[in-house]
Design a protein around this motif. Structure first.
Motif, PDB file in Angstrom:
ATOM      1  N   MET A   1       0.847  -1.198   0.000  1.00 14.58           N
ATOM      2  CA  MET A   1       0.000   0.000   0.000  1.00 14.58           C
ATOM      3  C   MET A   1       0.880   1.243   0.000  1.00 14.58           C
ATOM      4  SD  MET A   1      -2.810   1.314   2.806  1.00 14.58           S
ATOM      5  CE  MET A   1      -3.981   0.029   2.447  1.00 14.58           C
ATOM      6  N   GLU A   2       0.510   2.206  -0.829  1.00 16.66           N
ATOM      7  CA  GLU A   2       1.290   3.435  -0.901  1.00 16.66           C
ATOM      8  C   GLU A   2       0.854   4.397   0.189  1.00 16.66           C
ATOM      9  OE1 GLU A   2       2.476   6.990  -4.071  1.00 16.66           O
ATOM     10  OE2 GLU A   2       1.124   5.374  -4.660  1.00 16.66           O
ATOM     11  N   ILE A   3       1.827   4.965   0.876  1.00 17.34           N
ATOM     12  CA  ILE A   3       1.568   5.957   1.914  1.00 17.34           C
ATOM     13  C   ILE A   3       1.707   7.343   1.306  1.00 17.34           C
ATOM     14  CG2 ILE A   3       2.407   6.949   4.082  1.00 17.34           C
ATOM     15  CD1 ILE A   3       3.257   4.164   4.917  1.00 17.34           C
ATOM     16  N   LYS A   4       0.723   8.197   1.551  1.00 13.26           N
ATOM     17  CA  LYS A   4       0.745   9.543   0.994  1.00 13.26           C
ATOM     18  C   LYS A   4       0.869  10.586   2.109  1.00 13.26           C
ATOM     19  CE  LYS A   4      -2.074   8.270  -3.021  1.00 13.26           C
ATOM     20  NZ  LYS A   4      -3.306   8.552  -3.804  1.00 13.26           N
ATOM     21  N   VAL A   5       1.540  11.685   1.777  1.00 12.63           N
ATOM     22  CA  VAL A   5       1.660  12.813   2.704  1.00 12.63           C
ATOM     23  C   VAL A   5       0.985  14.004   2.042  1.00 12.63           C
ATOM     24  CG1 VAL A   5       3.216  14.352   3.938  1.00 12.63           C
ATOM     25  CG2 VAL A   5       3.824  11.944   3.649  1.00 12.63           C
ATOM     26  N   GLY A   6      -0.171  14.412   2.561  1.00 15.55           N
ATOM     27  CA  GLY A   6      -0.941  15.500   1.984  1.00 15.55           C
ATOM     28  C   GLY A   6      -0.666  16.834   2.642  1.00 15.55           C
ATOM     29  N   LYS A   7      -1.372  17.851   2.160  1.00 21.38           N
ATOM     30  CA  LYS A   7      -1.202  19.205   2.698  1.00 21.38           C
ATOM     31  C   LYS A   7      -1.573  19.265   4.180  1.00 21.38           C
ATOM     32  CE  LYS A   7      -3.792  20.855  -0.617  1.00 21.38           C
ATOM     33  NZ  LYS A   7      -4.564  21.770  -1.483  1.00 21.38           N
ATOM     34  N   ARG A   8      -2.651  18.574   4.519  1.00 24.55           N
ATOM     35  CA  ARG A   8      -3.075  18.592   5.922  1.00 24.55           C
ATOM     36  C   ARG A   8      -2.026  17.945   6.825  1.00 24.55           C
ATOM     37  NH1 ARG A   8      -9.552  17.023   5.966  1.00 24.55           N
ATOM     38  NH2 ARG A   8     -10.286  18.855   4.809  1.00 24.55           N
ATOM     39  N   ASP A   9      -1.417  16.876   6.337  1.00 26.49           N
ATOM     40  CA  ASP A   9      -0.376  16.206   7.126  1.00 26.49           C
ATOM     41  C   ASP A   9       0.786  17.158   7.412  1.00 26.49           C
ATOM     42  OD1 ASP A   9      -1.606  13.653   7.242  1.00 26.49           O
ATOM     43  OD2 ASP A   9      -1.002  13.289   5.177  1.00 26.49           O
ATOM     44  N   ILE A 167       2.159   4.096  10.100  1.00 26.54           N
ATOM     45  CA  ILE A 167       1.147   3.730   9.102  1.00 26.54           C
ATOM     46  C   ILE A 167       0.654   4.948   8.330  1.00 26.54           C
ATOM     47  CG2 ILE A 167       0.426   1.733  10.435  1.00 26.54           C
ATOM     48  CD1 ILE A 167      -2.013   3.248  11.349  1.00 26.54           C
ATOM     49  N   GLY A 168       1.256   6.111   8.580  1.00 26.51           N
ATOM     50  CA  GLY A 168       0.933   7.293   7.797  1.00 26.51           C
ATOM     51  C   GLY A 168      -0.183   8.153   8.341  1.00 26.51           C
ATOM     52  N   LEU A 169      -0.693   7.874   9.553  1.00 21.31           N
ATOM     53  CA  LEU A 169      -1.733   8.718  10.158  1.00 21.31           C
ATOM     54  C   LEU A 169      -1.066   9.912  10.846  1.00 21.31           C
ATOM     55  CD1 LEU A 169      -4.214   6.069  11.609  1.00 21.31           C
ATOM     56  CD2 LEU A 169      -4.305   7.293   9.434  1.00 21.31           C
ATOM     57  N   ILE A 170      -0.449  10.741  10.031  1.00 23.92           N
ATOM     58  CA  ILE A 170       0.376  11.824  10.547  1.00 23.92           C
ATOM     59  C   ILE A 170      -0.470  12.942  11.139  1.00 23.92           C
ATOM     60  CG2 ILE A 170       2.122  13.542   9.916  1.00 23.92           C
ATOM     61  CD1 ILE A 170       2.950  11.597   7.667  1.00 23.92           C
ATOM     62  N   SER A 171      -1.508  13.361  10.425  1.00 23.96           N
ATOM     63  CA  SER A 171      -2.322  14.477  10.919  1.00 23.96           C
ATOM     64  C   SER A 171      -3.029  14.106  12.225  1.00 23.96           C
ATOM     65  CB  SER A 171      -3.339  14.905   9.863  1.00 23.96           C
ATOM     66  OG  SER A 171      -4.218  13.853   9.537  1.00 23.96           O
ATOM     67  N   GLN A 172      -3.507  12.848  12.329  1.00 19.95           N
ATOM     68  CA  GLN A 172      -4.163  12.416  13.574  1.00 19.95           C
ATOM     69  C   GLN A 172      -3.197  12.476  14.747  1.00 19.95           C
ATOM     70  OE1 GLN A 172      -4.438  11.051  10.639  1.00 19.95           O
ATOM     71  NE2 GLN A 172      -6.406  10.039  10.287  1.00 19.95           N
ATOM     72  N   PRO A 315       7.616   8.274   6.951  1.00 20.98           N
ATOM     73  CA  PRO A 315       6.883   7.099   6.438  1.00 20.98           C
ATOM     74  C   PRO A 315       6.829   7.064   4.908  1.00 20.98           C
ATOM     75  CG  PRO A 315       5.693   8.125   8.250  1.00 20.98           C
ATOM     76  CD  PRO A 315       6.799   9.071   7.873  1.00 20.98           C
ATOM     77  N   LYS A 316       6.640   8.229   4.285  1.00 20.38           N
ATOM     78  CA  LYS A 316       6.600   8.296   2.825  1.00 20.38           C
ATOM     79  C   LYS A 316       7.965   7.982   2.228  1.00 20.38           C
ATOM     80  CE  LYS A 316       5.163   9.259  -1.334  1.00 20.38           C
ATOM     81  NZ  LYS A 316       4.343   8.271  -2.076  1.00 20.38           N
ATOM     82  N   LEU A 317       9.031   8.461   2.845  1.00 21.12           N
ATOM     83  CA  LEU A 317      10.379   8.166   2.374  1.00 21.12           C
ATOM     84  C   LEU A 317      10.657   6.663   2.415  1.00 21.12           C
ATOM     85  CD1 LEU A 317      12.307  11.111   4.087  1.00 21.12           C
ATOM     86  CD2 LEU A 317      12.251  10.680   1.620  1.00 21.12           C
ATOM     87  N   ILE A 318      10.320   6.039   3.541  1.00 22.73           N
ATOM     88  CA  ILE A 318      10.525   4.595   3.669  1.00 22.73           C
ATOM     89  C   ILE A 318       9.680   3.856   2.635  1.00 22.73           C
ATOM     90  CG2 ILE A 318      10.266   2.588   5.183  1.00 22.73           C
ATOM     91  CD1 ILE A 318      10.811   4.428   7.549  1.00 22.73           C
ATOM     92  N   ASN A 319       8.425   4.304   2.474  1.00 21.67           N
ATOM     93  CA  ASN A 319       7.520   3.695   1.518  1.00 21.67           C
ATOM     94  C   ASN A 319       8.085   3.776   0.099  1.00 21.67           C
ATOM     95  OD1 ASN A 319       4.641   4.365  -0.240  1.00 21.67           O
ATOM     96  ND2 ASN A 319       4.714   2.524   1.018  1.00 21.67           N
ATOM     97  N   SER A 320       8.627   4.942  -0.283  1.00 23.68           N
ATOM     98  CA  SER A 320       9.218   5.111  -1.617  1.00 23.68           C
ATOM     99  C   SER A 320      10.442   4.223  -1.800  1.00 23.68           C
ATOM    100  CB  SER A 320       9.602   6.576  -1.839  1.00 23.68           C
ATOM    101  OG  SER A 320       8.472   7.405  -1.815  1.00 23.68           O
ATOM    102  N   MET A 321      11.223   4.097  -0.736  1.00 24.31           N
ATOM    103  CA  MET A 321      12.419   3.266  -0.803  1.00 24.31           C
ATOM    104  C   MET A 321      12.032   1.794  -0.980  1.00 24.31           C
ATOM    105  SD  MET A 321      15.485   2.989   2.007  1.00 24.31           S
ATOM    106  CE  MET A 321      16.087   4.643   1.718  1.00 24.31           C
ATOM    107  N   VAL A 322      11.040   1.348  -0.196  1.00 26.27           N
ATOM    108  CA  VAL A 322      10.609  -0.047  -0.267  1.00 26.27           C
ATOM    109  C   VAL A 322      10.038  -0.377  -1.639  1.00 26.27           C
ATOM    110  CG1 VAL A 322       8.908  -1.691   0.632  1.00 26.27           C
ATOM    111  CG2 VAL A 322      10.221  -0.280   2.207  1.00 26.27           C
ATOM    112  N   LEU A 323       9.318   0.593  -2.248  1.00 24.90           N
ATOM    113  CA  LEU A 323       8.698   0.379  -3.556  1.00 24.90           C
ATOM    114  C   LEU A 323       9.662   0.634  -4.704  1.00 24.90           C
ATOM    115  CD1 LEU A 323       5.191   1.997  -2.901  1.00 24.90           C
ATOM    116  CD2 LEU A 323       5.813  -0.425  -2.805  1.00 24.90           C
TER     117      LEU A 323
END
Length: 478
Positions: A1-9, A167-172, A315-323
């Motif tokens: 699963m791809e982890i995304k970092v949005g504006k809100r995050d 798991i990418g729940l950064i804003s929470q 989390p996004k950096l690790i996700n990009s590296m893994v993918l």
């Protein structure tokens, strides 16, 4: 699963990190005008001991975030060192995620109990010694007791907050930080105003930490449940306790390979950046510790704010590296480093220009030597800069910088201690830190990481500036 970092995050990361790292600075004016210099020095000693015991988790906190991200990205197993993109599947391995969480929960409980024992014995003896000259020694010891309980709870429930980031729940996670730190500020202000001093600071810290753990566990459980609902079979599976324990033992063996290295490095980082506070308290007195601790607090806050974007994107950096998205990874990393250097150097310069007037306006009982602050700002920037680059290797699950960190921290601690015994002042002790680190760590790890990413200082700055401008335009379109 791809982890995304949005504006809100990103926005919530800055807001949450502001409160996380700057809460102590927000209540600092109240502390400076209502607490004696000796008590301030004692509070900084509390914080240094607390920081030390958190390192007893031997790297499981950082290892947890990394491995939770691996599992959430679709990995089906943990490798002792490195990773393999062939291990990654399309869907989240929920069973594997839950097994990792169970393992880390058990480890955190053991570590928390050990930490409580250390603080109740050696920590209490040390605090009793350095507070021997205070008029309200009983109040100081009560404050220490509350602080020790707070540290126990924070260490035990730390896996929840770290898993949220993994798991990418950064804003929470950042929203939780905002609410809990506002509560800490309010309770600190109220408690100090009615005359409870250090006791109020410790109690407010206890309440804030408890709030973080409760809300983090709620969001974490909800996220896992949502993924389980996508696969009803997993939701109905009940793993026997014996199988859980056996599975945790196997995961522990794999995690321990690098976790112990991360733990040793954490202790080295403490020795490098925090041990001088304890040495100063023991040999130079709590009065001089207050000036050093105040400088360290402000510089550390600036460095932490500078590193917010890197923490948000981890989390996004690790996700990009893994993918296997290497170009995407390099661009994000360059952006984070550009922002880090800009904020760190700009913050140090700006505060050095207004520090005297600001502390006078606040009615501070503790002075801030500008020479001490600027010198500390220089070597702490270099320290955190190479630390950002070593995170590249950490994200690859390769702790190759262990030996260098151990040698440098031993040189710093022993050198500072010997010179303190010989009667040298605080500036000489700080010089030890600067000289040791600039000889190797400050330049080698950035050089090696950039080489592996197929970039250099100039390219990193250029690419980082372009990516930062793109991010700013994205944020301004809100």
């Amino acid at each position: 699963m791809e982890i995304k970092v949005g504006k809100r995050d990103i926005i919530w990361s800055y807001l949450g990190s502001f409160f996380q790292y700057c809460t102590s600075l927000i209540i600092l004016p109240l502390i400076l005008s209502n607490i004696l210099e000796e008590e301030l020095g004692l509070w900084y000693s509390f914080a240094s001991i607390g920081t030390l015991v958190t390192y007893l988790d031997f790297g499981f906190s950082t290892t947890l975030v990394r491995n939770i991200t691996y599992a959430w990205s679709g990995a089906n197993k943990i490798r002792k060192q490195g990773f393999d993109t062939t291990d990654v599947k399309k869907d989240v391995n929920v069973t594997f995620v839950k097994q990792i969480l169970f393992t880390c929960r058990m480890v955190c409980l053991v570590v928390a109990l050990i930490a409580l024992m250390v603080m109740a014995t050696a920590g209490t003896v040390y605090v009793a010694y350095i507070s021997r000259g205070l008029m309200n020694k009983g109040g100081a010891m009560l404050a220490w007791g509350i602080y020790a309980v707070a540290m126990f709870l924070n260490i035990y429930y730390n896996y929840c907050a770290n898993a949220l980031r993994g798991i990418g729940l950064i804003s929470q996670y950042q929203k939780i930080l905002v609410v809990s730190r506002i509560a800490q500020i309010a309770l600190s202000y109220l408690g100090i105003k009615i005359g409870y001093g250090l006791i109020a600071l410790s109690a407010a810290y206890l309440v804030s930490g408890f709030m973080i753990r409760v809300f983090s566990k709620y969001y974490l459980d909800r996220a896992v449940k949502e993924v389980e609902e996508q696969c009803p079979k997993l939701a109905n599976e009940k793993t026997p306790l014996r199988d859980k324990i056996l599975g945790s033992v196997e995961i522990f063996k794999d995690i321990w390979f690098n976790a112990k290295r991360s733990g040793i490095i954490s202790l080295c980082s403490y020795a490098t950046n925090q041990s001088l506070t304890l040495i100063c308290s023991a040999y130079l007195g709590v009065g001089e510790t207050a000036a050093y601790g105040l400088s360290l607090q402000i510089v550390t806050a600036i460095m932490n704010v500078a590193g917010i974007l890197m923490a948000a994107y981890q989390p996004k950096l690790i996700n990009s590296m893994v993918l296997g998205k290497n170009d995407e990874y390099r661009k994000m990393f360059s952006m984070c480093m550009f922002v880090f250097s800009s904020v760190a150097l700009g913050g140090i310069t700006a505060f050095s220009l207004v520090s005297k007037e600001l502390l006078t306006l606040l009615g501070s009982n503790t002075s801030l030597p500008i020479g001490m602050f600027c010198f500390m700002g220089l070597y702490m920037y270099l320290e955190h800069n190479h630390g950002q680059y070593t995170s590249y290797f950490t994200m690859r699950n390769e702790i190759i910088y262990l030996k260098a960190y151990v040698i440098s921290s031993l040189c710093i601690v022993l050198g500072s201690w010997i010179l303190a015994v010989c009667g040298m002042n605080i500036y000489v002790l700080m010089l030890v830190h600067f000289v040791v680190q600039i000889c190797f760590n400050n330049w080698y790890w950035p050089h090696r990481a950039m080489k592996l990413m197929n970039t250099n200082v100039i390219k990193t700055a250029q690419e980082g500036a372009v990516e930062t401008w793109g991010l700013l335009k994205k944020l301004l379109r809100i």
